[in-house]
Design an enzyme around this catalytic site. Structure first.
Site, PDB file in Angstrom:
ATOM      1  CG  HIS A   1      -0.551 -54.426 -18.374  1.00  0.00           C
ATOM      2  ND1 HIS A   1      -0.270 -55.530 -17.582  1.00  0.00           N
ATOM      3  CD2 HIS A   1       0.266 -53.447 -17.909  1.00  0.00           C
ATOM      4  CE1 HIS A   1       0.663 -55.234 -16.710  1.00  0.00           C
ATOM      5  NE2 HIS A   1       1.006 -53.969 -16.881  1.00  0.00           N
TER       6      HIS A   1
ATOM      7  CB  CYS B   1       7.810 -50.769 -15.149  1.00  0.00           C
ATOM      8  SG  CYS B   1       9.313 -51.354 -15.926  1.00  0.00           S
TER       9      CYS B   1
ATOM     10  NE  ARG C   1       4.948 -58.764 -13.794  1.00  0.00           N
ATOM     11  CZ  ARG C   1       4.920 -57.628 -14.493  1.00  0.00           C
ATOM     12  NH1 ARG C   1       5.868 -56.726 -14.366  1.00  0.00           N
ATOM     13  NH2 ARG C   1       3.917 -57.381 -15.316  1.00  0.00           N
ATOM     14  CG  ASP C   2       3.226 -54.528 -13.364  1.00  0.00           C
ATOM     15  OD1 ASP C   2       4.288 -53.939 -13.116  1.00  0.00           O
ATOM     16  OD2 ASP C   2       2.481 -54.217 -14.313  1.00  0.00           O
TER      17      ASP C   2
ATOM     18  CG  HIS D   1       0.923 -49.291 -15.278  1.00  0.00           C
ATOM     19  ND1 HIS D   1       1.554 -49.623 -14.106  1.00  0.00           N
ATOM     20  CD2 HIS D   1       1.183 -50.309 -16.127  1.00  0.00           C
ATOM     21  CE1 HIS D   1       2.191 -50.788 -14.249  1.00  0.00           C
ATOM     22  NE2 HIS D   1       1.972 -51.236 -15.474  1.00  0.00           N
TER      23      HIS D   1
ATOM     24  CG  ASN E   1      -0.337 -52.704 -12.706  1.00  0.00           C
ATOM     25  OD1 ASN E   1       0.682 -52.540 -12.056  1.00  0.00           O
ATOM     26  ND2 ASN E   1      -0.344 -53.329 -13.870  1.00  0.00           N
TER      27      ASN E   1
HETATM   28  P1  HMG Z   1      21.903 -58.485 -19.164  1.00  0.00           P
HETATM   29  O1  HMG Z   1      22.857 -57.883 -18.180  1.00  0.00           O
HETATM   30  O2  HMG Z   1      21.859 -57.882 -20.526  1.00  0.00           O
HETATM   31  O3  HMG Z   1      22.119 -60.051 -19.278  1.00  0.00           O
HETATM   32  O4  HMG Z   1      20.442 -58.424 -18.495  1.00  0.00           O
HETATM   33  P2  HMG Z   1      23.263 -60.861 -19.996  1.00  0.00           P
HETATM   34  O5  HMG Z   1      22.597 -61.850 -20.864  1.00  0.00           O
HETATM   35  O6  HMG Z   1      24.263 -59.921 -20.614  1.00  0.00           O
HETATM   36  O7  HMG Z   1      23.977 -61.605 -18.776  1.00  0.00           O
HETATM   37  C1  HMG Z   1      24.636 -60.871 -17.747  1.00  0.00           C
HETATM   38  C2  HMG Z   1      24.505 -61.635 -16.433  1.00  0.00           C
HETATM   39  O8  HMG Z   1      23.110 -61.716 -16.069  1.00  0.00           O
HETATM   40  C3  HMG Z   1      25.027 -63.084 -16.501  1.00  0.00           C
HETATM   41  O9  HMG Z   1      25.499 -63.399 -15.205  1.00  0.00           O
HETATM   42  C4  HMG Z   1      23.767 -63.881 -16.750  1.00  0.00           C
HETATM   43  O10 HMG Z   1      23.874 -65.200 -16.301  1.00  0.00           O
HETATM   44  C5  HMG Z   1      22.752 -63.107 -15.914  1.00  0.00           C
HETATM   45  P3  HMG Z   1      27.095 -63.354 -14.813  1.00  0.00           P
HETATM   46  O11 HMG Z   1      27.723 -64.250 -15.855  1.00  0.00           O
HETATM   47  O12 HMG Z   1      27.469 -61.926 -14.981  1.00  0.00           O
HETATM   48  O13 HMG Z   1      27.095 -63.823 -13.420  1.00  0.00           O
HETATM   49  N1  HMG Z   1      21.369 -63.275 -16.399  1.00  0.00           N
HETATM   50  C6  HMG Z   1      20.312 -63.517 -15.605  1.00  0.00           C
HETATM   51  N2  HMG Z   1      20.194 -63.656 -14.272  1.00  0.00           N
HETATM   52  C7  HMG Z   1      18.969 -63.918 -13.785  1.00  0.00           C
HETATM   53  N3  HMG Z   1      17.861 -64.028 -14.564  1.00  0.00           N
HETATM   54  C8  HMG Z   1      17.947 -63.876 -15.891  1.00  0.00           C
HETATM   55  C9  HMG Z   1      19.220 -63.618 -16.460  1.00  0.00           C
HETATM   56  N4  HMG Z   1      19.652 -63.424 -17.734  1.00  0.00           N
HETATM   57  C10 HMG Z   1      20.950 -63.218 -17.678  1.00  0.00           C
HETATM   58  N5  HMG Z   1      16.858 -63.999 -16.649  1.00  0.00           N
HETATM   59  C11 HMG Z   1      18.159 -59.050 -18.244  1.00  0.00           C
HETATM   60  C12 HMG Z   1      19.304 -58.821 -19.219  1.00  0.00           C
HETATM   61  C13 HMG Z   1      16.893 -59.207 -19.060  1.00  0.00           C
HETATM   62  C14 HMG Z   1      18.437 -60.275 -17.421  1.00  0.00           C
HETATM   63  C15 HMG Z   1      18.061 -57.816 -17.296  1.00  0.00           C
HETATM   64  O14 HMG Z   1      18.033 -56.641 -18.046  1.00  0.00           O
HETATM   65  C16 HMG Z   1      16.854 -57.878 -16.408  1.00  0.00           C
HETATM   66  O15 HMG Z   1      16.748 -58.719 -15.527  1.00  0.00           O
HETATM   67  N6  HMG Z   1      15.862 -56.938 -16.567  1.00  0.00           N
HETATM   68  C17 HMG Z   1      14.684 -56.932 -15.748  1.00  0.00           C
HETATM   69  C18 HMG Z   1      13.587 -56.308 -16.503  1.00  0.00           C
HETATM   70  C19 HMG Z   1      12.292 -56.318 -15.695  1.00  0.00           C
HETATM   71  O16 HMG Z   1      12.009 -57.234 -14.953  1.00  0.00           O
HETATM   72  N7  HMG Z   1      11.477 -55.233 -15.856  1.00  0.00           N
HETATM   73  C20 HMG Z   1      10.213 -55.148 -15.220  1.00  0.00           C
HETATM   74  C21 HMG Z   1       9.192 -56.040 -15.876  1.00  0.00           C
HETATM   75  S1  HMG Z   1       8.564 -55.404 -17.407  1.00  0.00           S
HETATM   76  C22 HMG Z   1       7.195 -54.462 -16.938  1.00  0.00           C
HETATM   77  O17 HMG Z   1       7.016 -54.197 -15.787  1.00  0.00           O
HETATM   78  C23 HMG Z   1       6.195 -54.084 -17.989  1.00  0.00           C
HETATM   79  C24 HMG Z   1       4.939 -54.963 -17.919  1.00  0.00           C
HETATM   80  O18 HMG Z   1       4.296 -54.855 -16.664  1.00  0.00           O
HETATM   81  C25 HMG Z   1       3.935 -54.565 -19.003  1.00  0.00           C
HETATM   82  C26 HMG Z   1       3.631 -53.067 -19.048  1.00  0.00           C
HETATM   83  O19 HMG Z   1       3.283 -52.466 -18.019  1.00  0.00           O
HETATM   84  O20 HMG Z   1       3.720 -52.564 -20.171  1.00  0.00           O
HETATM   85  C27 HMG Z   1       5.294 -56.427 -18.171  1.00  0.00           C
HETATM   86 MG    MG Z   2       2.970 -53.191 -16.070  1.00  0.00          MG
END
Ligand code: HMG
Ligand code: MG
Length: 284
Positions: free
Chosen positions: A206, A239, A15-16, A208, A248
């Site tokens: 966690h 990310c 994933r990450d 990086h 990481n």
């Molecule tokens: P949004 O555009 O604000 O969503 O995105 P919305 O609720 O306004 O909906 C807009 C459209 O998105 C709609 O579709 C929804 O159905 C769809 P439409 O009607 O336009 O066809 N939608 C989705 N589709 C698929 N999966 C979903 C979903 N929700 C709504 N879950 C959202 C908000 C959160 C979805 C978007 O911003 C997003 O996908 N972000 C991804 C963030 C991400 O994955 N970041 C990386 C992980 S975090 C990280 O790496 C840190 C970590 O490792 C820890 C660390 O290191 O600190 C965890």
């Molecule tokens: Mg991370």
């Protein structure tokens, strides 16, 4: 110095590790990586995210990956940022979810398009629903030390999200140095304080490794009392919404370091070497 007999490593590479790769890694190769990782003896693996494919194209095959994880009986975690994602996870038969909220406002907006307050509100409903379905809830707090957009992040900003997670019944909290800027001093101080304030909460570190401090930070976290660590095979990762951050902490190097200090992980180093080679080839 304190050296526990054993720590748990949670592999987050599929994933990450992969989410930041610009070239799509074919699903069949992701499955092969997960299989090789599961053969190392690591207990839990974070394998997919139910996020918008426009935001993170690499995770677009989450459904198929989840099916595979169930087929091989894996103990796996899936990222679920909102209610829609939680419903997808429930329908797919996921048992462990991870919600994620930033300690810094700008990062949270860029990452999941919500203010921190909005995310915390969404968590209330998500946790309640997850509990109805007996899911294990991991809560991530990102940017717990500093933020690429806002600079220093205060302890109070971290505590705000942690306290909310705890109040709503989180099962474990992963404290993220998302941009890899922490040093052992702040790591030790923050984990020590978190454990004093929340003695019954399970915390995970966690890290990086942007600055090469992640191994030193691990030792500092151990001294503060942390016994669970996220790491990524071959040190892959980052990310897409954390500019400048690199991978990481590497599972292989972390396991070597811990084993050399007689700290058990339950992971077999030879199998880990095979998974490590495979992961490196994937990215080459
Ligand atoms: P949004 O555009 O604000 O969503 O995105 P919305 O609720 O306004 O909906 C807009 C459209 O998105 C709609 O579709 C929804 O159905 C769809 P439409 O009607 O336009 O066809 N939608 C989705 N589709 C698929 N999966 C979903 C979903 N929700 C709504 N879950 C959202 C908000 C959160 C979805 C978007 O911003 C997003 O996908 N972000 C991804 C963030 C991400 O994955 N970041 C990386 C992980 S975090 C990280 O790496 C840190 C970590 O490792 C820890 C660390 O290191 O600190 C965890
Ligand atoms: Mg991370």
């Amino acid at each position: 110095m304190y050296f526990p007999k054993e720590v748990e490593i949670i592999e987050v590479g599929p994933r990450d590790g992969l989410q930041n790769e610009s070239q799509f890694v074919p699903t069949a190769l992701k499955k092969e990586l997960i299989k090789k990782l599961s053969a190392t003896g690591v207990r839990r693996i974070e394998t997919a995210s139910f996020v918008h494919p426009r935001a993170v194209p690499q995770m677009a095959d989450a459904q198929e990956i989840v099916e595979f994880c169930k087929e091989i009986n894996l103990d796996f975690i899936v990222l679920t940022p909102n209610m829609k994602a939680l419903q997808l996870a429930i329908d797919a038969g996921v048992k462990q979810i991870a919600v994620f909220v930033g300690a810094s406002e700008t990062f949270n907006q860029k990452n999941i398009n919500r203010s921190i307050e909005e995310s915390l509100q969404e968590c209330v409903n998500m946790f309640a629903k997850a509990k109805e379905h007996n899911l294990f809830i991991r809560g991530y707090v990102s940017m717990c030390f500093s933020c690429p957009y806002e600079g220093a992040v205060s302890f109070d900003q971290v505590e705000r999200v942690v306290r909310h997670f705890v109040q709503h019944g989180v099962d474990e909290i992963s404290i993220g140095d998302t941009n890899g800027q922490a040093t052992p001093k702040i790591v030790y101080e923050r984990f020590k304080r978190l454990l004093e304030l929340f003695p019954n909460t399970v915390f995970v570190a966690h890290f990086h490794d942007t600055n090469g401090f992640a191994y030193a930070n691990t030792i500092a976290a151990i001294q503060a009392g942390i016994k669970k660590f996220d790491s990524s095979i071959a040190g892959l990762g980052g990310c897409p919404f954390s500019p400048g951050a690199t991978g990481n902490i590497s599972t292989k190097k972390l396991v070597e370091l811990l084993h050399k200090m007689d700290i058990e992980t339950g992971i077999d180093e030879q199998s880990l070497q095979l998974a490590n080679q495979f992961a490196k080839q994937l990215i080459d």
